[in-house]
Design a protein around this motif. Structure first.
Motif, short mmCIF file in Angstrom:
data_model
loop_
_atom_site.label_atom_id
_atom_site.label_comp_id
_atom_site.label_asym_id
_atom_site.label_seq_id
_atom_site.Cartn_x
_atom_site.Cartn_y
_atom_site.Cartn_z
N ASP A 172 0.83 -1.21 0.00
CA ASP A 172 0.00 0.00 0.00
C ASP A 172 0.87 1.26 0.00
OD1 ASP A 172 -2.45 -1.37 0.18
OD2 ASP A 172 -2.50 -1.25 2.37
N ALA A 173 1.87 1.24 0.87
CA ALA A 173 2.65 2.45 1.14
C ALA A 173 3.70 2.74 0.07
CB ALA A 173 3.33 2.34 2.50
N GLY A 174 4.17 1.70 -0.60
CA GLY A 174 5.26 1.88 -1.54
C GLY A 174 6.62 1.94 -0.87
N VAL A 175 6.65 1.79 0.44
CA VAL A 175 7.88 1.68 1.22
C VAL A 175 7.63 0.62 2.29
CG1 VAL A 175 8.68 4.05 0.87
CG2 VAL A 175 7.18 3.53 2.80
N GLU A 176 8.68 0.09 2.84
CA GLU A 176 8.51 -0.97 3.83
C GLU A 176 9.38 -0.72 5.05
OE1 GLU A 176 11.63 -3.88 1.40
OE2 GLU A 176 9.50 -4.35 1.41
N LYS A 177 8.95 -1.29 6.16
CA LYS A 177 9.80 -1.22 7.37
C LYS A 177 11.16 -1.82 7.02
CE LYS A 177 7.06 -3.81 9.79
NZ LYS A 177 6.53 -4.63 10.90
N PRO A 178 12.24 -1.24 7.49
CA PRO A 178 12.36 -0.25 8.58
C PRO A 178 12.34 1.22 8.14
CG PRO A 178 14.52 -1.07 8.03
CD PRO A 178 13.55 -1.82 7.15
N ASP A 179 11.90 1.52 6.93
CA ASP A 179 11.82 2.91 6.50
C ASP A 179 10.82 3.67 7.37
OD1 ASP A 179 11.34 5.35 5.14
OD2 ASP A 179 11.87 4.44 3.22
N GLN A 190 9.24 6.22 6.90
CA GLN A 190 8.16 6.87 6.15
C GLN A 190 6.83 6.14 6.29
OE1 GLN A 190 8.97 8.54 2.09
NE2 GLN A 190 10.92 7.49 2.35
N ILE A 191 6.89 4.81 6.44
CA ILE A 191 5.65 4.06 6.54
C ILE A 191 4.92 4.40 7.85
CG2 ILE A 191 6.58 1.96 7.63
CD1 ILE A 191 4.78 0.36 5.66
N PHE A 192 5.68 4.73 8.88
CA PHE A 192 5.08 5.15 10.15
C PHE A 192 4.50 6.55 10.02
CE2 PHE A 192 8.14 1.88 11.18
CZ PHE A 192 7.49 1.12 12.14
N THR A 193 5.18 7.42 9.29
CA THR A 193 4.67 8.77 9.06
C THR A 193 3.36 8.73 8.28
OG1 THR A 193 6.93 9.63 9.07
CG2 THR A 193 5.24 11.03 8.08
N MET A 194 3.26 7.82 7.33
CA MET A 194 2.01 7.66 6.58
C MET A 194 0.86 7.26 7.51
SD MET A 194 3.27 5.72 3.12
CE MET A 194 4.58 6.41 2.10
N MET A 195 1.16 6.39 8.47
CA MET A 195 0.13 6.00 9.43
C MET A 195 -0.27 7.16 10.32
SD MET A 195 -1.97 3.75 10.52
CE MET A 195 -1.54 2.04 10.13
N ASN A 196 0.67 8.04 10.67
CA ASN A 196 0.32 9.24 11.43
C ASN A 196 -0.80 10.00 10.73
OD1 ASN A 196 2.39 8.77 13.28
ND2 ASN A 196 3.81 10.19 12.30
N ARG A 197 -0.65 10.18 9.42
CA ARG A 197 -1.65 10.93 8.66
C ARG A 197 -2.98 10.19 8.62
NH1 ARG A 197 3.02 12.09 5.40
NH2 ARG A 197 2.49 10.46 3.89
N ARG A 198 -2.94 8.88 8.50
CA ARG A 198 -4.18 8.11 8.49
C ARG A 198 -4.92 8.23 9.81
NH1 ARG A 198 -4.23 2.54 5.02
NH2 ARG A 198 -3.29 3.35 3.10
N ALA A 227 12.84 1.11 13.99
CA ALA A 227 12.16 1.90 12.96
C ALA A 227 11.10 2.81 13.55
CB ALA A 227 11.53 0.95 11.93
N ALA A 228 10.32 2.30 14.50
CA ALA A 228 9.28 3.12 15.13
C ALA A 228 9.89 4.27 15.93
CB ALA A 228 8.40 2.25 16.02
N LYS A 229 10.95 3.98 16.66
CA LYS A 229 11.60 5.02 17.46
C LYS A 229 12.20 6.11 16.55
CE LYS A 229 12.23 4.91 21.44
NZ LYS A 229 11.42 5.48 22.56
N LYS A 230 12.76 5.72 15.44
CA LYS A 230 13.32 6.70 14.50
C LYS A 230 12.23 7.60 13.94
CE LYS A 230 16.64 5.61 11.65
NZ LYS A 230 17.45 4.91 10.62
N ALA A 286 7.67 2.58 21.32
CA ALA A 286 7.86 1.23 20.79
C ALA A 286 7.85 0.21 21.91
CB ALA A 286 9.18 1.14 20.01
N PHE A 287 6.99 -0.80 21.78
CA PHE A 287 6.91 -1.91 22.72
C PHE A 287 7.44 -3.16 22.01
CE2 PHE A 287 2.85 0.27 24.48
CZ PHE A 287 3.63 1.22 25.12
N TRP A 288 8.49 -3.74 22.60
CA TRP A 288 9.14 -4.89 21.97
C TRP A 288 8.58 -6.18 22.55
CZ3 TRP A 288 15.02 -6.43 22.42
CH2 TRP A 288 15.32 -7.37 21.42
#
Length: 239
Positions: A153-160, A162-170, A191-194, A199-201
């Motif tokens: 969906d995002a066109g990028v994948e973890k650990p990038d 950007q995929i977390f930033t996209m979720m922020n907007r959603r 990735a989440a911390k960056k 982040a919960f491990w």
């Protein structure tokens, strides 16, 4: 203040190792007490590269099944399997993934969280494949489709990040208002911390942190501890 909790899928919501081990034991003649965890971890670590090889046309789906398994075996100094064996393993593993269930305690925790937080999913993989797992796990009871973001969906994948930033907007939230739950240190925690998230491990494979650069906000070692963490989070938000 945390306003949303977002989950990884594979080996976070369900035990991905169990169907892998069951399928692999049908193909390998190994002692019953032989530790297959290193093979499982190696197989998982190859996911992104393997799917990239298929997407680029360098590997067929059959070649991916063979190469991915044999690389994992060879890294543990085990003999490779034939094409027929690799395809039989793939079929058995896929069958096992069709019968996955949430880790114990997660249904109770999700019921509580759903009443107080926005919930979501970020997962690497093909959308159709990952959504099928989400449906088998009945996650649609708690999470709407628009709050499920796959790497396809995002066109990028973890650990990038950007995929977390996209979720922020959603979600319509700032990064500091979202917590991510995942099993992989580099793909999930780091990735989440960056990206500025909590982040919960869910470290139920008892893995070592490869570097001390990014520290998870919380670490739990089994499904019971994960349930306790999520229930405690929901209890805090009530006040």
């Amino acid at each position: 203040m945390i306003k949303a909790v977002v989950f990884d899928v594979d080996d976070t919501l369900y035990d991905q190792k169990a169907p892998f081990v069951a399928a692999l034991r049908t193909q390998l003649q190994l002692p019953a007490d032989y530790d297959l965890d290193p093979i499982f971890q190696s197989y998982r670590q190859q996911s992104m590269q393997a799917y990239a090889e298929v997407s680029s046309g360098r590997w067929s789906r059959e070649e991916m099944a063979v190469n991915r398994l044999n690389i994992a075996l060879q890294q543990q100094n085990l003999p490779g399997v034939t094409t027929a064996q690799a395809l039989d393993f793939e079929q058995a593993y896929t069958h096992g993934l069709n019968h996955i269930e949430l880790f114990p305690g997660l249904k109770t925790a999700l019921d509580r969280l759903h009443a107080q937080f926005q919930l979501g999913i970020i997962t690497n993989g093909k959308t159709q494949h990952q959504l099928a797992k989400v449906m088998r796990l009945q996650m649609h009871r708690w999470i709407d489709r628009e709050a499920i973001l796959t790497s396809e969906d995002a066109g990028v994948e973890k650990p990038d990040p950007q995929i977390f930033t996209m979720m922020n907007r959603r979600l319509g939230l700032r990064a500091s208002e979202v917590a991510y739950v995942g099993d992989c240190y580099s793909m999930d925690v780091k990735a989440a911390k960056k990206a500025g998230w909590h982040a919960f491990w869910f470290n139920h494979r008892n893995l070592e942190i490869p570097d001390g650069e990014w520290i998870p906000d919380q670490t739990v070692g089994n499904a019971s501890e994960l349930q306790d963490l999520l229930l405690a989070l929901s209890a805090v938000s009530e006040f």
